[in-house]
Structures are given as C-alpha cells and as structure tokens.
Design an enzyme around this catalytic site. Structure first.
Site, short mmCIF file in Angstrom:
data_model
loop_
_atom_site.label_atom_id
_atom_site.label_comp_id
_atom_site.label_asym_id
_atom_site.label_seq_id
_atom_site.Cartn_x
_atom_site.Cartn_y
_atom_site.Cartn_z
N ASP A 45 -3.86 4.63 -2.02
CA ASP A 45 -4.03 3.99 -3.32
C ASP A 45 -5.18 2.99 -3.19
O ASP A 45 -5.84 2.92 -2.14
CB ASP A 45 -2.73 3.30 -3.77
CG ASP A 45 -2.49 2.01 -3.01
OD1 ASP A 45 -2.35 0.95 -3.65
OD2 ASP A 45 -2.47 2.07 -1.76
N SER B 255 1.53 -1.10 -4.75
CA SER B 255 0.50 -0.08 -4.77
C SER B 255 0.07 0.14 -6.21
O SER B 255 0.87 0.01 -7.13
CB SER B 255 1.02 1.25 -4.23
OG SER B 255 1.68 1.06 -3.03
N THR C 145 0.82 -1.21 0.00
CA THR C 145 0.00 0.00 0.00
C THR C 145 0.85 1.25 0.00
O THR C 145 2.01 1.23 0.39
CB THR C 145 -0.84 -0.01 1.30
OG1 THR C 145 -1.75 -1.07 1.22
CG2 THR C 145 -1.59 1.28 1.51
N LYS D 204 -9.36 2.08 1.09
CA LYS D 204 -8.44 1.96 2.22
C LYS D 204 -8.62 3.08 3.24
O LYS D 204 -7.93 3.10 4.25
CB LYS D 204 -7.00 1.97 1.72
CG LYS D 204 -6.72 0.79 0.83
CD LYS D 204 -5.25 0.66 0.49
CE LYS D 204 -5.08 -0.37 -0.60
NZ LYS D 204 -3.71 -0.51 -1.04
N SER E 100 4.03 -0.19 1.84
CA SER E 100 5.22 -0.52 1.06
C SER E 100 5.67 0.65 0.20
O SER E 100 6.83 0.75 -0.16
CB SER E 100 4.94 -1.75 0.19
OG SER E 100 3.82 -1.49 -0.63
N ARG F 165 -5.08 -0.54 -4.40
CA ARG F 165 -4.75 -1.90 -4.83
C ARG F 165 -4.63 -2.81 -3.62
O ARG F 165 -3.93 -2.50 -2.65
CB ARG F 165 -3.44 -1.91 -5.60
CG ARG F 165 -2.93 -3.32 -5.92
CD ARG F 165 -1.64 -3.30 -6.68
NE ARG F 165 -1.85 -2.90 -8.06
CZ ARG F 165 -0.87 -2.86 -8.98
NH1 ARG F 165 0.35 -3.18 -8.63
NH2 ARG F 165 -1.11 -2.49 -10.20
N ASP G 295 5.99 1.69 -6.83
CA ASP G 295 5.93 0.55 -5.93
C ASP G 295 4.99 -0.49 -6.52
O ASP G 295 3.87 -0.17 -6.91
CB ASP G 295 5.43 1.00 -4.55
CG ASP G 295 5.21 -0.15 -3.61
OD1 ASP G 295 4.18 -0.18 -2.93
OD2 ASP G 295 6.08 -1.04 -3.58
N GLY H 263 -1.31 -3.04 5.56
CA GLY H 263 -1.03 -4.30 6.24
C GLY H 263 -2.04 -5.33 5.80
O GLY H 263 -2.48 -5.36 4.66
#
Lengths: 239, 269
Positions: B50, B202, B34, B66, B162, B52, B199, B80
């Site tokens: 984001d 994400s 994330t 999220k 992340s 995903r 990343d 997480g």
C-alpha cells in the site's frame, strides 16, 4: 466497619475478574436471502492448551434466535442461563409471544454494559442472530457494551481474517449454499492462521423454518504447496 | 552510534530517561502501518504494497513508495519504521552494487537476505524493519520474510505489516501453485486492497512489482483506491451571461474622477 465482602483473603481489597481462563475464539455471522448463518469452532482453550474440544459455542435461545460467543466460556454459560430464565418466563406466560432477536440483542447489551460499569465485565464477544417477521437480524456485542447490527459480523481473529473476505464476497441475496461456502472459506482461513482453533466447526442456521444448530464437521486443508514441501528448492541451505 | 563491538551503544539511555522525567520530549518517528505482500508465481515474483505512511494517527505521506530497489533483479517491501526500512534497504543495495563490481555477476537473493538478517540481528530488534524480500536470480525465484529481530522464512506467499492478517486471508483462500502473471497480479492486488479497506494503518493506493527472469515491471500506483471523484477546476471559469439580470443602476463615475497621465516607472536597478 468494613464490609467483609469487599475484602480479599489476607486483608487486601477484593478484585474482580482481570482476565479470562477458558476461552473461545472467533464467531462469524452472515445474512443470506432466507435467513442467517452463524459459525464457530468447538474449542474451549485453557490458555494455549486445547482443553475442551467439543464445546458448543452456539446456543439456540428460542425458535427464532441463536447466540454465539467467544471469550470467557463460563461467562457465556451464565448468559445462556439468564436467557433460559427469560425463555422460561415466556413459556409460563403462554401467550403465544416469544422474544424477538432484537429484544435478545438489546437485553444482552444492557447486561454486558451494566457489568462493565461495575468494573466486573462478562468477558465475551457475543453474536446474536435471528429471523423474525421475514427479515434477518444479525448483531454483535463487545465485552464493554459496544454493539451494532450489520449484514456480516466477525469477532476475535475473525475481525482480521474473515472480515475482508466477507466484505468482498457477501451479498444479502445469496442462496444458502453460497452462504455456507463463504463461511467455510472463512473458517478455513481462521483455522490456518488462528493459533487457538481446531478443525471442528459448527454452522447454525436461523430461517423461517426455525433454528438448526447443525452437526459439527471438519474442513479439508491444504499443506501441499510445492514450496511448503521444500522451502529450499531454489537455494540449498536457506530457510 | 554503533560501537566497535557491534549493535547500538546504550550509554545515554539513563541520561535520556532523566531528561524525559524533567519534561524533555524525545523525537518521534514516522511508522508505516502497512500492508505488504509477495507471492511466487510461474515465472517469478509479484510484490505488492500500500502507499500510506503514518505518524501516530496522522497520515504523513499519502503516496509513499514501500517497494525498495535492492538490485536490478531484487526488490524489497518494507514495513515498520520508515527510516529504518529506507536506510537498511539502501545500505544493502549499495553493498550489493559494490559486490557486483567485484564479482562481475548478477546478485543473488540469498546474499541480500543474509546481509539484511545479519544487520537486523546485530541490532537485536531495535532497527524496526519488517521486510518482504523477493527476486529472481539464476537459481530461480525467491521470496523471503525478514523480521526485525533477524529471523527469516522462505515461503511461496507471505504478508507483513499491520494489514498482514487481512492480506493473508485473501492469499489463504486464493493462492495456487504456478499461477500465471495476470492471476498473480490480481491476487496480490486483492490482498493489498483487503489491507487498505480493512486496516486503518494502510491506505491510499496499491503498488505492484513483477520480477521475472531478465525483466522487472514496477507498476507504481497500479490501482488508485482513493482518487478524488470530483476535482474543482482552478482557476474557476464562469461563463458570462450565466447570471440573470434582475435590475440595473448606472453611475457616471466620470463626473467625480479625473483621469491623468501615467506616472513615471519606479527605478528598479
């Protein structure tokens, strides 16, 4: 009969380097209109200790190429010695030719990959930057031999911290001032968020005029946000 | 399976390990690799995330939410394990609603903070929820990060997940005290975009939530970053007369076929 060089003291099998000791952190590189710029800090860290605070991690290879390295710094010094031997051969040959940046890049890739195949790697992330025949060259080599060329490169923490900024703001036709400002912005962020870094940097330039390694400098930092000074401004007792 | 003394009950761990040695595959979990971020600006808080959700290397949900509701004036981004973030924020949201009925007052952000961190600390990091909690109450704007083991930080700008380093690099070069709403939303969007594009954990789109004293703007899918550039029309409409006629052959089917009356309809009742 066992070859004694394959044995360690005490009778076990000899092992190769498993982990680095004195390390350098990120190296950043970008192209601009008339050349390339490489940047790094000048720290040789011994684990968490800031042991060598004026370690030059950028080297001039010849008049058109610069090498920057992160990772194990003794391996980097060995690589520099290999390149010096090649440069000496060129000098003695005295035929007017010197190594092109792409040749240095190719040579180092083979050296690194070869050591990886022997399971005894040179523990480095290398950046080769140069200017030849009116065109910039910028390449990155990982410790297992992964290599590529691009307009912007970043190793170590720079991968996560600098790359997003470089991808957003870099243009191949930037002027030198714009390119330096962009690198300074990335170096500041790397200094803020990378534990193994210090506020002493070097920017090397390669252009038609040759190589200029640059004097080390420090960057201004801002710790003065209102909520840094008083995080509990709105809720006394919180943290 | 919480025990009376608090925290997880690990009595079955030995049994599970034995079963796994014999080939049993444990249940997997959906993680949110994330990028979540939040900043305090002049009039309040901007939260960003984001969309995903990943299960190993597969994208499980291309457009998940999220940014979770905690209270009318408090929202929380979660990174997480998706189940952990959903349930922990839902649990605290319910507790705060009951608390509002009991006290007849607007919820405070530090209340949500204390409930979340006490819960996470009790489970010693096994509840894998890394949160960015933001809200505005009568004391002012608050922004906190909460780590899975239960520690918290109070910050003017923060990122988790992340893609947090990618987003933090944008914040470190662009944050100023007392930004206005437009600049703040633009900065958070850029930060989440840095995570989405740099990343692998994400991706997809950017959600934004602006919380000010007395108002909340939940900008779901504020930016579509992976919209399809071309979408095929379905059903396909092909205009007649488009294809050139090269040759023609006629068959008189009537000589071979007898057309009779329609049969009786089937009985359906």
């Amino acid at each position: 009969m066992v070859d004694p060089s394959a044995l360690a003291a005490g009778g076990g099998t000899r092992k190769h380097t498993q982990y680095p000791y004195v390390t350098g952190t990120s190296v950043l590189g970008i192209t601009y209109k008339d050349g390339i710029l490489l940047a790094s800090d000048t720290l040789g860290a011994y684990g968490s200790t800031k042991r060598y605070k004026s370690f030059q991690r950028l080297t001039k290879v010849n008049n058109c190429t610069v090498l920057g390295a992160g990772g194990e710094l003794s391996d980097y010094q060995y690589i520099v010695r290999l390149l010096e031997e090649l440069a000496d051969d060129d000098f003695c040959m005295d035929d007017g030719h010197h190594m092109k940046p792409a040749e240095v890049f190719s040579y180092l890739t083979r050296v690194i990959y070869n050591r990886r195949n022997k399971m005894d790697p040179l523990w480095n992330s290398l950046v080769v930057g140069g200017w030849y025949a009116g065109k910039p060259f910028l390449g990155s080599i990982g410790m297992i031999g992964t290599h590529f060329t691009d307009n912007t490169v970043a190793t170590g923490f720079g991968n996560h911290l600098a790359r997003p900024i470089l991808r957003e703001k870099h243009r191949p036709d930037m002027s030198e001032e714009e390119a330096r400002a962009l690198l300074r912005e990335c170096l500041t962020v790397c200094y803020y968020r990378d534990k193994n870094s210090i506020n002493r940097f070097q920017i090397a330039r390669v252009s038609a005029e040759g190589v200029d390694l640059g004097e080390p400098f420090a960057l201004p930092t801002n710790w003065d946000h209102a909520l840094f000074r008083d995080p509990a401004a709105h809720a006394v007792g919180t943290w | 399976m919480a025990s009376a003394t608090g925290g997880f009950n690990f009595d079955l761990v030995e049994r599970n390990e034995l079963l796994q040695k014999r080939g049993m595959q444990g249940p997997g979990f959906t993680k949110t690799g994330t990028t979540i971020a939040g900043i305090i600006f002049k009039d309040g808080i901007v939260l960003g995330a984001d969309t995903r959700s990943t299960s190993g290397s597969t994208v499980a949900d291309k457009n998940c939410e999220k940014i979770h509701f905690i209270a009318p004036n408090i929202y929380c981004c979660g990174a997480g394990t998706a189940a952990d973030t959903e349930n922990v924020t839902g649990m605290v949201s319910s507790q705060l609603e009951l608390h509002r009925y009991g006290t007849n007052r607007e919820s405070r952000v530090v209340t949500a903070l204390t409930l979340l961190k006490s819960h996470l600390f009790k489970y010693q990091g096994h509840v894998s929820a890394a949160l960015v909690l933001g809200g505005v109450d009568f004391k002012g704007p608050h922004l906190f990060t909460i780590y899975p083991h239960g520690s918290t930080d109070s910050l003017p700008y923060c990122t988790m997940g992340s893609g947090s380093l990618n987003a933090m690099s944008v914040f470190e070069s662009g944050f100023r005290d007392d930004m206005d709403q437009a600049s703040a939303v633009e900065l958070v969007t850029r930060a989440i975009r840095a995570g989405v594009y740099n990343d692998l954990g994400s991706g997809s789109n950017v959600d934004i939530c602006v919380i000010k004293r007395g108002s909340v703007e939940y900008l779901r899918n504020h930016q579509y970053l992976q919209g399809k550039t071309y979408e095929r029309a379905h059903p396909m409409v092909i205009k007649s007369g488009n294809a050139p006629v090269v040759a023609e052959r006629r068959f008189d089917v009537a000589q071979y076929v007898e057309v009779g009356p329609a049969p009786e309809a089937m009985e359906l009742s």
